[in-house]
Design an enzyme around this catalytic site. Structure first.
Site, PDB file in Angstrom:
ATOM      1  N   ASP A 179     -12.294 -51.484  16.525  1.00 56.38           N
ATOM      2  CA  ASP A 179     -12.308 -52.301  15.312  1.00 56.38           C
ATOM      3  C   ASP A 179     -13.677 -52.375  14.642  1.00 56.38           C
ATOM      4  OD1 ASP A 179      -9.615 -52.915  15.604  1.00 56.38           O
ATOM      5  OD2 ASP A 179     -10.022 -54.712  16.796  1.00 56.38           O
ATOM      6  N   ASP A 224     -15.957 -55.621  11.876  1.00 55.29           N
ATOM      7  CA  ASP A 224     -14.950 -56.634  12.188  1.00 55.29           C
ATOM      8  C   ASP A 224     -15.660 -57.901  12.655  1.00 55.29           C
ATOM      9  OD1 ASP A 224     -12.335 -57.564  12.337  1.00 55.29           O
ATOM     10  OD2 ASP A 224     -12.093 -56.948  14.405  1.00 55.29           O
ATOM     11  N   ASP A 243     -15.608 -61.106  19.473  1.00 54.15           N
ATOM     12  CA  ASP A 243     -14.176 -61.387  19.583  1.00 54.15           C
ATOM     13  C   ASP A 243     -13.803 -61.478  21.055  1.00 54.15           C
ATOM     14  OD1 ASP A 243     -14.021 -61.283  16.881  1.00 54.15           O
ATOM     15  OD2 ASP A 243     -12.605 -59.622  16.749  1.00 54.15           O
ATOM     16  N   ARG A 265     -14.779 -68.363  10.358  1.00 52.52           N
ATOM     17  CA  ARG A 265     -14.549 -68.065  11.773  1.00 52.52           C
ATOM     18  C   ARG A 265     -15.793 -68.304  12.626  1.00 52.52           C
ATOM     19  NH1 ARG A 265     -10.451 -62.865  12.322  1.00 52.52           N
ATOM     20  NH2 ARG A 265      -8.817 -63.693  10.956  1.00 52.52           N
TER      21      ARG A 265
END
Length: 511
Positions: free
Chosen positions: A227, A251, A255, A307
């Site tokens: 990603d 991205d 994560d 985020r």
């Protein structure tokens, strides 16, 4: 010689050759990297939060106690930050890098990294063949089947050809050198455990893949397209990411998905990015319910959109961070995550439609009204407000949007060293622009120009002196185990042949 004696000797020789074959091909024994996230979920997450608070209060009290003394005024430690004070205040930290592994906090505090393993020094910044990495490169070190504490011989920029697949029990320790990790894929922590990543720049990471990449000395696998995350945590546990500077990735910057748990993200500096941090794979992915993550002492800096983090399921403790700006929202979530926000400073943007800290993503209020989202002791600036939810919401939480910002000094103190230690930040002049990359900072400042090479001995960097590290005592080797086993078997052979009735042979064969 009697038939019984011959049988005894034959049995002993069978045992001997079994042990010889088994031990010859068996690598040194270390804890298994098998990831069983369900069994590693902390049964009482609130106790982890209380433990965090006790460590923080202890560090703050120690700082207060020594604040009037001369040594406190000139010391680089005694900041009140419990992770930093743990390793920077010790008299031997320069020659005992692995002390860092004892300084974790929160849900990732059990991450061992390469503690107990040997020191591996990266001397080669190249990454020419991800399927067959060269000794001396970072990729060669992170795939080995043993605990390693990985350091760097000099300043370097490591431009990855494809994603860097890490094996269990590794520490990437950038202290003493200016280390930039960039390129294709960047860092992947997949189905492994006990990883520490400390004091490195991670930036300009792009998607790549559809190629063979080595993840261990014995395994090369075909990888699809990644990603473009800065650090991707996938089905992994006991992870600690500390004092890194992350920006400009395709991205997420970090994560954590697919049942990952036992993670601490602390003392990092995030900037110039849209979707900063995703925690949880999919609303319907139930294993993410075991996710437990601490986000502490981070500085969420310039040009961030959303985020910080965005959560699905799990238990997320967001504590003592400084959110200096956002364009959409700071903390978001779906699928009923528990979010415990304590002692953060949230500075809202000037946009009157983006003052809310929180966002329930694609969910009606009738659904999220019972989600457990709490704000306690948070400082709200420039009209920022946190919308709490859950059973038993009290005035204590509803007043969180009007806390007097006088306590913001505590957040300043705790996050003053966030990011790569001593490295420049955008707001302080530099750090957001890297030669050879597009999308640099608008701030006018000096830019990093990394050098590749080798070095040794002592180095002075960012005001700290780092000395060469001797590797710790190596684990017992396979050859030593074989020799010791052979000696034991020989003694057993001699005593066994004189044992009447073959009782010893029978006991050995039934073990």
């Amino acid at each position: 010689m009697s038939l019984r004696s011959c049988s005894i000797i034959a049995a002993h020789f069978c045992i001997f050759f079994f042990f010889f074959f088994f031990l010859t091909f068996l690598p040194p024994v270390y804890p298994s990297p098998l990831n069983l996230t369900l069994s590693r979920q902390h049964a009482n997450p609130k106790e982890v939060v209380r433990h965090f608070q006790r460590k923080l209060n202890s560090s703050l009290s120690r700082r207060e106690l020594y604040s009037t003394r001369q040594e406190a005024q000139t010391s680089t430690c005694l900041t009140g930050n419990p992770t930093d004070d743990c390793w920077r205040c010790g008299s031997d930290w320069r020659t005992n890098r692995q002390r860092l592994a004892d300084c974790g906090i929160g849900f990732g505090q059990s991450a061992l990294g390469g503690k107990g393993g040997r020191i591996y020094v990266v001397t080669d910044s190249s990454d020419t063949d991800p399927a067959n990495p060269k000794p001396g490169t970072l990729r060669y070190g992170v795939i080995l089947d043993e605990p390693l504490w990985i350091t760097f011989s000099a300043d370097m920029t490591i431009r990855l050809k494809h994603e860097l697949m890490m094996n269990s029990y590794k520490t990437i320790d950038g202290r003493g050198a200016n280390i930039h990790i960039t390129g294709n894929g960047c860092i992947t922590i997949q189905y492994v455990s006990n990883i520490i990543i400390h004091n490195v720049h991670v930036h300009h990471c792009k998607p790549s893949g559809n190629t063979n990449i080595r993840s261990s000395p014995t395994h090369v696998g075909y990888r699809g397209r990644s990603d473009g995350d800065g650090i991707s945590i996938f089905g992994a546990s006991n992870i600690w990411i500390d004092h890194c500077s992350l920006s400009y990735c395709t991205d997420g910057l970090i994560d954590a998905i697919m049942g990952s748990t036992g993670i601490t993200v602390s003392n990092n500096y995030f900037s110039h990015h849209d979707e900063v941090m995703l925690l949880g794979h999919d609303d319907k992915y139930l294993p993410d319910s075991t996710m437990q993550i601490t986000i502490a002492f981070n500085l969420f800096g310039e040009a961030l959109v959303q985020r910080m983090p965005r959560c699905r399921r799990g238990y997320i403790h967001v504590v003592n961070n400084d959110f200096t700006s956002w364009e959409m929202y700071a903390i978001g979530g779906s699928a009923n995550p528990t979010i415990n926000s304590q002692g953060n400073r949230y500075i809202a943007p000037t946009n009157p439609d983006a003052k809310e800290v929180t966002k329930r993503v694609d969910t009606d209020e009738s659904q999220w009204a019972n989600w457990n989202w709490r704000s306690e002791g948070d400082v709200m600036v420039n009209g920022a407000f946190f919308v709490p939810s859950g059973a038993g919401v009290s005035a204590q939480y509803s007043k969180a949007s009007s806390v007097d910002p006088k306590s913001a000094a505590l957040v300043d103190q705790l996050t003053m060293n966030a990011g790569v230690i001593g490295g420049p930040r955008d707001s302080g002049g530099g750090g957001g622009s890297y030669p050879g990359f597009s999308g640099g900072s608008s701030a006018s400042a000096t830019t990093y120009s990394g050098s590749n090479g080798s070095g040794g001995g002592n180095s002075d960097y960012f005001g700290f002196i780092f000395s060469s590290d001797a590797p710790p005592t190596a684990p017992l080797s396979t050859a030593s185990i074989i020799l010791l086993s052979s000696l034991i078997i020989s003694v057993l052979l001699f005593t066994g042949t004189t044992n009447q009735g073959g009782q010893l042979s029978l006991q050995l064969l039934t073990l």
